[in-house]
Design a protein around this motif. Structure first.
Motif, mmCIF file in Angstrom:
data_model
loop_
_atom_site.group_PDB
_atom_site.id
_atom_site.type_symbol
_atom_site.label_atom_id
_atom_site.label_comp_id
_atom_site.label_asym_id
_atom_site.label_seq_id
_atom_site.Cartn_x
_atom_site.Cartn_y
_atom_site.Cartn_z
ATOM 1 N N UNK A 1 0.802 -1.225 0.000
ATOM 2 C CA UNK A 1 0.000 0.000 0.000
ATOM 3 C C UNK A 1 0.838 1.282 0.000
ATOM 4 N N UNK A 2 1.967 1.270 0.703
ATOM 5 C CA UNK A 2 2.810 2.472 0.757
ATOM 6 C C UNK A 2 3.456 2.742 -0.609
ATOM 7 N N UNK A 3 3.909 1.693 -1.268
ATOM 8 C CA UNK A 3 4.493 1.852 -2.614
ATOM 9 C C UNK A 3 3.421 2.326 -3.584
ATOM 10 N N UNK A 4 2.213 1.777 -3.463
ATOM 11 C CA UNK A 4 1.111 2.211 -4.335
ATOM 12 C C UNK A 4 0.753 3.668 -4.068
ATOM 13 N N UNK A 5 0.754 4.074 -2.815
ATOM 14 C CA UNK A 5 0.470 5.480 -2.495
ATOM 15 C C UNK A 5 1.549 6.398 -3.062
ATOM 16 N N UNK A 6 2.786 5.895 -3.106
ATOM 17 C CA UNK A 6 3.867 6.698 -3.690
ATOM 18 C C UNK A 6 3.584 6.995 -5.158
ATOM 19 N N UNK A 7 2.869 6.089 -5.820
ATOM 20 C CA UNK A 7 2.531 6.290 -7.233
ATOM 21 C C UNK A 7 1.223 7.053 -7.429
ATOM 22 N N UNK A 8 0.582 7.457 -6.358
ATOM 23 C CA UNK A 8 -0.682 8.174 -6.505
ATOM 24 C C UNK A 8 -0.471 9.669 -6.713
ATOM 25 N N UNK A 9 0.771 10.110 -6.745
ATOM 26 C CA UNK A 9 1.076 11.522 -6.997
ATOM 27 C C UNK A 9 1.374 11.712 -8.481
ATOM 28 N N UNK A 10 0.609 12.566 -9.170
ATOM 29 C CA UNK A 10 0.783 12.724 -10.632
ATOM 30 C C UNK A 10 2.193 13.144 -11.050
ATOM 31 N N UNK A 11 2.864 13.966 -10.255
ATOM 32 C CA UNK A 11 4.193 14.423 -10.655
ATOM 33 C C UNK A 11 5.188 13.261 -10.694
ATOM 34 N N UNK B 1 4.597 10.315 -11.738
ATOM 35 C CA UNK B 1 4.446 9.672 -13.056
ATOM 36 C C UNK B 1 5.197 10.466 -14.122
ATOM 37 N N UNK B 2 5.212 11.790 -13.996
ATOM 38 C CA UNK B 2 5.975 12.606 -14.949
ATOM 39 C C UNK B 2 7.468 12.305 -14.847
ATOM 40 N N UNK B 3 7.940 12.151 -13.619
ATOM 41 C CA UNK B 3 9.354 11.816 -13.432
ATOM 42 C C UNK B 3 9.675 10.439 -14.028
ATOM 43 N N UNK B 4 8.809 9.473 -13.771
ATOM 44 C CA UNK B 4 9.034 8.132 -14.324
ATOM 45 C C UNK B 4 9.035 8.168 -15.850
ATOM 46 N N UNK B 5 8.126 8.939 -16.428
ATOM 47 C CA UNK B 5 8.084 9.068 -17.884
ATOM 48 C C UNK B 5 9.380 9.681 -18.410
ATOM 49 N N UNK B 6 9.817 10.758 -17.778
ATOM 50 C CA UNK B 6 11.033 11.440 -18.216
ATOM 51 C C UNK B 6 12.237 10.501 -18.167
#
Length: 185
Positions: free
Chosen positions: A9-19, A21-26
């Protein structure tokens, strides 16, 4: 690199922030970058980029690598972020849903931005940018087979993602977003 589903759940919550996802994409599209380089590309403060990169690192999504001099660029660790509330309950299921919604929000924003930029692309790239939708009438088994076939086709190019030396000259990051849903009965 692991593609196992994320269930913490903590790792999933870490991915709940839209920014994030932008970093991961970059980092996926452009390779390892420092917090300062991420800041320059994404227009966010260095402190914010550093904070979010550290949060992603805390849960194993990115890691620091050796860079020139004292620079410590970050790189993606996982090839895929596999998120599903299936077989999760309570807090973990809610965190998976929040992470999936943040991902979808970021993905749709990215699609809109890139379609807006289409006219500024060279002609050979303009022809491959767009969206398409279709409806097929399938059984559950046929739908599962179709999804597996499409994934196998996409997997053909996976190694290029994490290994830039395998990318042919002139290649660019081509984002494919596949959604498969089922109409309610």
């Amino acid at each position: 690199m692991t593609d196992t589903p994320i269930t913490d759940p903590k790792a999933l919550r870490a991915l709940s922030h839209p920014f994030r996802w932008k970093l991961l994409e970059l980092l996926t599209e452009q390779g390892a970058k420092t917090a300062t380089q991420c800041s320059e590309v994404l227009g966010e403060s260095v402190a914010s980029c550093s904070y979010h990169l550290n949060m992603l690192a805390k849960y194993g999504f990115v890691t620091e690598v050796e860079g020139p001099g004292r620079q410590k660029p970050w790189q993606v660790v996982r090839r895929r972020q596999s998120i599903s509330p299936d077989e999760l309950d309570g807090e973990a299921a809610m965190a998976a849903e929040a992470a999936a919604m943040a991902y979808l929000d970021q993905e749709f924003e990215r699609i809109r931005d890139r379609i807006r930029q289409r006219e500024h692309m060279p002609a050979e790239w303009r022809d491959v940018v767009g969206t398409q939708g279709t409806v097929k009438f399938l059984t559950a088994e046929e739908a599962a087979e179709l999804v597996a076939d499409l994934q196998a086709l996409l997997d053909k190019y996976d190694e290029r993602r994490m290994n830039p030396e395998l990318r042919p000259e002139g290649s660019r990051a081509v984002r494919l977003f596949l959604s498969h849903t089922v109409a309610p009965e």
